[in-house]
Design a protein around this motif. Structure first.
Motif, PDB file in Angstrom:
ATOM      1  N   ASP A 368      32.635 -29.206  38.645  1.00 32.54           N
ATOM      2  CA  ASP A 368      33.372 -29.749  40.103  1.00 32.54           C
ATOM      3  C   ASP A 368      34.690 -30.928  39.186  1.00 32.54           C
ATOM      4  OD1 ASP A 368      31.994 -28.988  41.765  1.00 32.54           O
ATOM      5  OD2 ASP A 368      29.648 -30.324  41.879  1.00 32.54           O
ATOM      6  N   VAL A 369      34.282 -31.931  38.571  1.00 35.61           N
ATOM      7  CA  VAL A 369      35.435 -32.309  38.089  1.00 35.61           C
ATOM      8  C   VAL A 369      36.552 -31.627  37.406  1.00 35.61           C
ATOM      9  CG1 VAL A 369      36.014 -34.394  36.691  1.00 35.61           C
ATOM     10  CG2 VAL A 369      33.795 -34.344  37.472  1.00 35.61           C
ATOM     11  N   GLU A 370      37.035 -30.365  36.974  1.00 36.17           N
ATOM     12  CA  GLU A 370      38.146 -29.930  36.035  1.00 36.17           C
ATOM     13  C   GLU A 370      38.708 -28.999  37.257  1.00 36.17           C
ATOM     14  OE1 GLU A 370      35.466 -29.169  32.398  1.00 36.17           O
ATOM     15  OE2 GLU A 370      35.656 -27.939  33.477  1.00 36.17           O
ATOM     16  N   PHE A 371      37.894 -28.537  38.313  1.00 38.47           N
ATOM     17  CA  PHE A 371      37.810 -28.023  39.341  1.00 38.47           C
ATOM     18  C   PHE A 371      38.982 -28.372  41.084  1.00 38.47           C
ATOM     19  CE2 PHE A 371      37.060 -24.012  38.154  1.00 38.47           C
ATOM     20  CZ  PHE A 371      37.030 -23.061  39.063  1.00 38.47           C
ATOM     21  N   ALA A 372      38.541 -29.727  41.147  1.00 37.06           N
ATOM     22  CA  ALA A 372      38.573 -30.983  41.593  1.00 37.06           C
ATOM     23  C   ALA A 372      40.571 -31.433  41.268  1.00 37.06           C
ATOM     24  CB  ALA A 372      38.094 -31.880  41.660  1.00 37.06           C
ATOM     25  N   ALA A 416      31.764 -40.451  34.988  1.00 37.11           N
ATOM     26  CA  ALA A 416      30.641 -39.294  35.138  1.00 37.11           C
ATOM     27  C   ALA A 416      30.995 -38.214  33.574  1.00 37.11           C
ATOM     28  CB  ALA A 416      30.378 -38.861  36.323  1.00 37.11           C
ATOM     29  N   TYR A 417      32.330 -38.114  34.033  1.00 40.16           N
ATOM     30  CA  TYR A 417      32.890 -36.376  32.921  1.00 40.16           C
ATOM     31  C   TYR A 417      31.944 -37.133  31.989  1.00 40.16           C
ATOM     32  CZ  TYR A 417      36.435 -32.698  31.621  1.00 40.16           C
ATOM     33  OH  TYR A 417      36.431 -31.807  31.092  1.00 40.16           O
ATOM     34  N   ARG A 418      32.988 -38.033  31.107  1.00 42.64           N
ATOM     35  CA  ARG A 418      32.969 -37.827  29.524  1.00 42.64           C
ATOM     36  C   ARG A 418      30.890 -38.562  28.751  1.00 42.64           C
ATOM     37  NH1 ARG A 418      36.344 -41.519  26.971  1.00 42.64           N
ATOM     38  NH2 ARG A 418      38.884 -42.272  28.520  1.00 42.64           N
ATOM     39  N   PHE A 419      30.191 -38.845  30.613  1.00 42.92           N
ATOM     40  CA  PHE A 419      28.677 -38.741  30.334  1.00 42.92           C
ATOM     41  C   PHE A 419      28.229 -37.611  29.560  1.00 42.92           C
ATOM     42  CE2 PHE A 419      24.542 -38.855  31.987  1.00 42.92           C
ATOM     43  CZ  PHE A 419      23.588 -39.357  30.776  1.00 42.92           C
ATOM     44  N   ARG A 471      25.189 -36.987  41.340  1.00 47.85           N
ATOM     45  CA  ARG A 471      25.535 -37.523  42.111  1.00 47.85           C
ATOM     46  C   ARG A 471      27.013 -37.945  42.839  1.00 47.85           C
ATOM     47  NH1 ARG A 471      20.214 -39.632  42.023  1.00 47.85           N
ATOM     48  NH2 ARG A 471      20.857 -41.220  41.422  1.00 47.85           N
ATOM     49  N   GLU A 472      27.538 -38.374  41.760  1.00 47.90           N
ATOM     50  CA  GLU A 472      28.627 -39.161  41.985  1.00 47.90           C
ATOM     51  C   GLU A 472      29.471 -38.217  42.376  1.00 47.90           C
ATOM     52  OE1 GLU A 472      31.498 -42.455  42.841  1.00 47.90           O
ATOM     53  OE2 GLU A 472      29.737 -41.969  43.418  1.00 47.90           O
ATOM     54  N   VAL A 473      29.350 -37.360  40.830  1.00 46.92           N
ATOM     55  CA  VAL A 473      30.493 -36.497  40.758  1.00 46.92           C
ATOM     56  C   VAL A 473      30.795 -35.052  41.943  1.00 46.92           C
ATOM     57  CG1 VAL A 473      31.337 -34.146  39.648  1.00 46.92           C
ATOM     58  CG2 VAL A 473      30.653 -36.667  38.461  1.00 46.92           C
ATOM     59  N   ARG A 474      28.977 -35.340  42.517  1.00 46.17           N
ATOM     60  CA  ARG A 474      29.096 -33.731  43.775  1.00 46.17           C
ATOM     61  C   ARG A 474      30.021 -34.725  44.455  1.00 46.17           C
ATOM     62  NH1 ARG A 474      30.124 -28.626  44.098  1.00 46.17           N
ATOM     63  NH2 ARG A 474      29.552 -28.368  46.935  1.00 46.17           N
ATOM     64  N   LEU A 476      32.246 -36.989  44.915  1.00 42.68           N
ATOM     65  CA  LEU A 476      33.600 -36.814  44.609  1.00 42.68           C
ATOM     66  C   LEU A 476      34.128 -36.067  44.663  1.00 42.68           C
ATOM     67  CD1 LEU A 476      34.072 -40.517  42.233  1.00 42.68           C
ATOM     68  CD2 LEU A 476      34.405 -40.508  44.687  1.00 42.68           C
ATOM     69  N   HIS A 477      33.682 -35.041  43.815  1.00 46.79           N
ATOM     70  CA  HIS A 477      34.011 -33.502  44.216  1.00 46.79           C
ATOM     71  C   HIS A 477      34.729 -33.218  45.933  1.00 46.79           C
ATOM     72  CE1 HIS A 477      34.939 -28.859  43.497  1.00 46.79           C
ATOM     73  NE2 HIS A 477      33.769 -29.069  44.604  1.00 46.79           N
ATOM     74  N   GLU A 478      33.712 -33.463  46.975  1.00 41.43           N
ATOM     75  CA  GLU A 478      33.570 -33.211  47.440  1.00 41.43           C
ATOM     76  C   GLU A 478      34.773 -33.436  48.855  1.00 41.43           C
ATOM     77  OE1 GLU A 478      29.938 -33.242  49.472  1.00 41.43           O
ATOM     78  OE2 GLU A 478      28.644 -31.268  48.504  1.00 41.43           O
ATOM     79  N   LYS A 479      34.411 -34.751  48.283  1.00 42.61           N
ATOM     80  CA  LYS A 479      35.898 -36.198  48.981  1.00 42.61           C
ATOM     81  C   LYS A 479      37.659 -35.587  48.902  1.00 42.61           C
ATOM     82  CE  LYS A 479      35.924 -40.579  49.407  1.00 42.61           C
ATOM     83  NZ  LYS A 479      35.691 -41.507  48.396  1.00 42.61           N
TER      84      LYS A 479
END
Length: 1004
Positions: A368-372, A416-419, A471-474, A476-479
């Motif tokens: 999700d992070v990488e695609f965004a 979040a990505y680092r974690f 939850r935070e990734v999802r 922000l990914h959608e945003k």
């Protein structure tokens, strides 16, 4: 003895051992003679992710050594803290590396040195360490030896995630070069016949590799240059065959499994045509494919391409040639939609049983992070070259620095990505297997939690932190990833994105802007300068232009946006809302370009833009809550005029909320919607919302009027006063431009003089009307009391007893019909309910209607059609009085109520659609008749609402102006250029409704 054993047992448990009995036995092993009781060793073992595993690994390593080497190891472990922490940390984190050390016990020396080159090695250092290998098995062993150092720096905290991932990518690069060297040694003729470049892709290319991951590559080859330097080349076909054999062997060196295990699979499937395409192509063949056939995802993958092995000059030529295509990919048709759809397909391939444990591909996972980030890079990196890093976290930082992502959002995504990547590393490190699944066993979760630093309740803490970050990734990914402005930005060329060339004016005119010169002035005013505000506007404006262009009046939309921005541009939340809060920008564009009502309301209350930030912000508020807010505002006012101004402020805001929500759900084109809502649902929602707002407004005006008449609470009003809603007000089906039909009923308070009560009630009613008639720029709320007994000739307010006497002696048939929609809406509700009880026998006559009464109603209907229709109006399109319009449906329903409601209580409702549904349930009308009448009533109501939204003033007919007519058409669901279809279908539906009306009303 038993006491000592119990004490050791307890110490082991305190240090984190889960099988203290087994640990005691291992500590007694002869291999640990001399150190088994060393408290430093126990402390160090307890600091690892898995003390039991680390102790077992140490015993196995010591057992694999000869006595002298073992003594050296144990002395070093107990005396040298850096080595102790590194060695035991690796053993506690990786069962696979424990196995490697037991097979190659001398490799523990790789952890002893602590020099600068050891702390931060790069490709050159790794190449040196792999330089002596000549066979695949030797390469595998050397690779694991290098991996020991990376893992040690990782688990001991010497390296952070970014450095660890970069070292893994550098080690992979060096390993590919060594594997290609082995292949070239085995196939010297092939090596001499071609130039072969290996292009790193994916995480290897992005310099952010995992411990165990497919290493994605693409192969490019050319014939070898002739020795004479004249440029004569070998035959292309022969060169490609030679290069293919080299590439296959190189992949085998890395991917094959032997007694030394495997390194990692080399995956060439990102090449043109994937598995179906040739493994190796020439540079020209690659370019021809990308120019003609490549899919969107292939350009996304190429963002991370870099030469890693083989002929580096050829690799550089490849990257240089494909780079412009990568940064033009966002201009491809449906680019954003394609990328989003690919992401959805990835999620859909995950087995349902694994979805909750999937760290990489699942919702809230790494992808999700990488695609965004990649999508934002490809869209905005066309013109901003600072956004082109192939490394995810570096690119995220660049996006934040450029204003494309909010700083807080970027920081949350980074953390979040680092974690999540650290979780992935620890999971893979344990067995050196390619997996992204979080363990589902207690021991695995405990090891993972401790490996991440959670010593107290590691399993529970791990679960809580993992879910929090996911939850935070999802969110922000959608945003960011689905933020709709990207799709339109992707369609604009470089000049238009800059918003400053003649080409932009031409584009504006082509998009439907009637005055492109004025549009450019607005754009320059909004986006010029070097401030962060201007940078954000430059990000927003290209997509807003497209959304405005998709409306009936683009110029009005852009002008409205400039006005709102001028009013709110200095507030810190405004542009941040539009950039970061999902569909807020799209909603604002829709509202500003859909007509006059909503923008006019917004201009008078620009802060209402905040309501567009979420779907909840557009949900109409409950009318009781509104009434409480209005009455509180009135109570704080010093004068009646101040009170009514406060009431109007609430009405203005809530009318905007309702109109904006109606427009958004009518079009259903923002990211949170599932498409346009059913028109009937929208009509009911608007009717209920405007009713609640109007009743609260009337309640506030009534309180202000009472205060004005009495001078405050010190002189209570001698009368109890109720306001009765009539017509559409009483039916809870008001439109944006509806008047408020009311009647005033009062009753003298106990002990009060009836004359004083009457005069006070009349004074309050007159003051209420005066206050609501004070001139304002807001849409007026006209109080119409003409449905009262004797109409305009009768007193404005009557006592309950006076109403009873009038209705008993003088009531006419039309008055009984009007009372069908009477509903207490404000004031003394108990008195209002008594009024309703008084009129029920009139509107629900026990014996129904006799023939003469029915004939009288029919005559009144025919007379109204002839006398009230405006001169020159088209009877086929007049929404209220025309053929099959509101009047036809309502009179049909009301006749059924007058005739049958006394014996059928379900018909006793003030709402038209509710009464229609009850009539069908009671079998008074057929299903087809219900559908035809209901659809016609909903359509006519929507036409009136559309006219008010578009023109800013009420009307019952379609506008004559072309743009206004087109805007009404868009509201009703018709594409641009289809107003003829709209009018034809309106006439068709209302014609059918008229036929049903004539049969039920005139013939039944």
């Amino acid at each position: 003895m038993q006491g000592r054993r119990s004490s050791t047992f307890s110490r082991l448990l305190r240090h984190g051992f889960t099988d203290a009995a087994a640990a005691e036995r291992l500590l007694q092993d002869d291999a640990l003679a001399g150190v088994r009781g060393d408290p430093v060793l126990l402390e160090a073992l307890g600091a690892t992710a898995d003390p039991d595993q680390a102790l077992l690994g140490l015993v196995r390593l010591a057992e694999a050594m000869d006595p002298g080497e073992r003594r050296t190891l144990l002395d070093t472990v107990t005396s040298a803290k850096p080595l102790r922490d590194r060695l035991l940390g690796v053993m506690g984190a990786s069962e696979a590396l424990c196995d490697h050390l037991s097979r190659h016990p001398a490799d523990w020396h790789a952890l002893v040195t602590y020099e600068a080159r050891d702390l931060h090695p790069g490709v050159e250092e790794f190449e040196e360490r792999l330089a002596s290998v000549r066979t695949p098995d030797a390469l595998r062993a050397a690779y694991r030896r290098c991996l020991l150092g990376i893992a040690a720096r990782d688990v001991c905290g010497t390296n952070d995630l970014v450095r660890t991932a970069a070292e893994l990518a550098d080690l992979a690069t060096a390993t590919l070069r060594a594997a290609l060297a082995i292949a070239s040694t085995e196939l010297p003729q092939d090596a001499a016949a071609c130039r072969l470049a290996v292009i790193g892709m994916g995480k290897c290319g992005g310099h952010e590799l995992n411990y165990v991951s497919d290493v994605d590559v693409i192969f490019v080859a050319e014939p070898a240059e002739a020795d004479d330097g004249e440029g004569t080349a070998s035959d292309d076909t022969a060169a490609l065959r030679a290069a293919t054999r080299l590439a296959v062997r190189m992949m085998g060196v890395c991917s094959e499994t032997t007694a030394e295990g495997t390194i990692w699979p080399v995956d060439p499937n990102l090449r043109p045509e994937g598995k179906n395409g040739p493994l190796v192509r020439t540079l020209s063949s690659h370019l021809a494919y990308y120019r003609r056939w490549a899919k969107t995802w292939e350009f996304q993958a190429l963002l991370k391409a870099r030469p890693v092995a083989g002929d580096m000059a050829l690799g550089a030529d490849y990257v240089e040639a494909i780079r412009p295509m990568v940064w033009q990919a966002a201009e491809r048709e449906n680019f954003v939609i394609d990328v989003q759809e690919m992401r959805r397909r990835v999620v859909d391939t995950i087995p349902a049983a694994q979805l909750a444990r999937e760290l990489k591909l699942g919702p809230g996972g790494l992808r999700d992070v990488e695609f965004a980030v990649q999508l934002l890079q490809l869209v905005h990196g066309r013109t901003d070259t600072s956004l082109r890093s192939p490394t995810t976290l570096t690119a995220l930082a660049e996006l934040a620095a450029g204003g494309y992502v909010g700083r807080a959002d970027a920081a949350s995504l980074d953390a979040a990505y680092r974690f999540l990547r650290l979780m992935e590393h620890r999971i893979q490190l344990q067995k050196m297997r390619r997996t992204h699944l979080v363990p589902d066993d207690e021991a695995g979760l405990r090891r993972l939690g401790r490996g991440l630093g959670f010593r107290s309740e590691p399993v529970q803490t791990l679960d809580r932190e993992w879910k929090r970050h996911a939850r935070e990734v999802r969110r922000l990914h959608e945003k960011l990833f689905y933020r709709p402005l990207l799709d339109a930005v992707a369609q604009l060329d470089r000049d238009e994105t800059r918003l400053s060339t003649e080409a932009a004016r031409t584009r504006l005119q082509a998009l439907g802007y009637a005055d492109p010169v004025a549009a450019m002035r607005h754009l320059e005013a909004l986006a010029s300068g070097v401030s962060r505000k201007a940078a954000i506007q430059r990000t927003l404006l290209p997509v807003l232009l497209g959304w405005f262009a998709d409306s009936a009046d683009p110029d009005a939309g852009l002008l409205g946006f400039r006005k709102v921005s001028d009013a709110l541009g200095k507030t810190p939340w405004y542009l941040r809302l539009l950039r970061d809060e999902g569909a807020a920008a799209q909603r604002l564009a829709r509202v500003l370009s859909s007509g006059r009502l909503a923008p006019d309301l917004l201009m008078r209350a620009p802060e209402a833009v905040a309501l567009l930030g979420s779907r909840d912000g557009l949900v109409p508020r409950d009318h009781q809550a509104l009434e409480q807010e209005v009455l509180a505002a009135v109570g704080r006012a010093d004068t009646p005029e101040q009170a009514i101004a406060a009431v109007r402020g609430v009405r203005r805001r809530e009318l905007f909320r309702t109109a904006a929500g109606d427009l958004i759900d009518t079009y259903g084109d923002d990211e949170e919607s599932d498409g346009p809502l059913d028109p009937a649902v929208l009509v009911d929602r608007v009717g209920t919302a405007v009713y609640g707002l109007t009743s609260a407004t009337v309640a506030g005006a009534l309180r202000a009027a009472v205060n004005a008449v009495t001078g405050g609470d010190a002189h209570p009003l001698p009368a109890r006063l109720a306001v009765i809603g009539m017509g559409r007000f009483g039916g809870r089906e008001l439109g944006y431009g509806s008047d408020a039909d009311v009647m005033f009923v009062y009753e003298a308070r106990e002990g009060a003089d009836s004359g004083d009560a009457g005069r006070a009630a009349l004074a309050v009613a007159n003051e209420l009307r005066r206050l609501l008639q004070i001139p304002t720029a807001d849409p007026p709320l006209l109080i119409d009391a003409d449905l009262r007994p004797e109409g305009k000739s009768g007193p404005l307010a009557r006592s309950l007893a006076s109403y009873e006497a009038y209705y008993r002696r003088w009531s006419l048939g039309w008055e009984s019909q009007a009372l069908l929609r009477a509903l207490p809406v404000a004031g003394d509700l108990e008195l209002g309910q008594r009024f309703v009880a008084l009129i029920d026998p009139l509107r629900y006559p026990e014996d129904g209607l006799d023939d003469e009464a029915v004939r009288e109603i029919r005559r009144l209907k025919a007379r109204m059609e002839g006398e009230r229709m405006p001169r020159g109006a088209d009877r086929t399109t007049h929404a209220k009085l025309g053929r099959g319009g509101l009047s036809d449906v309502e009179w049909t329903v009301q006749l059924l109520q007058l005739r049958h409601a006394a014996r059928l209580p379900s018909l006793r409702t003030t709402g038209t659609r509710a009464a229609l549904a009850a009539a069908r349930a009671e079998d008074l009308i057929g299903a087809d008749d219900l559908r035809i009448l209901d659809e016609a009533w909903v359509l006519a109501t929507r036409v009136r609402n559309a006219v008010m939204l578009v023109r800013g003033r009420p009307g019952d007919t379609f506008p004559g102006d072309g743009r206004e007519l087109a805007a009404v058409g868009r509201y009703l669901g018709y594409p641009a250029g289809h107003v003829g279809d709209m009018l034809e279908q309106y006439r068709r539906r209302t014609r059918r409704a008229r036929a049903v009306m004539e049969r039920l009303f005139y013939e039944a």
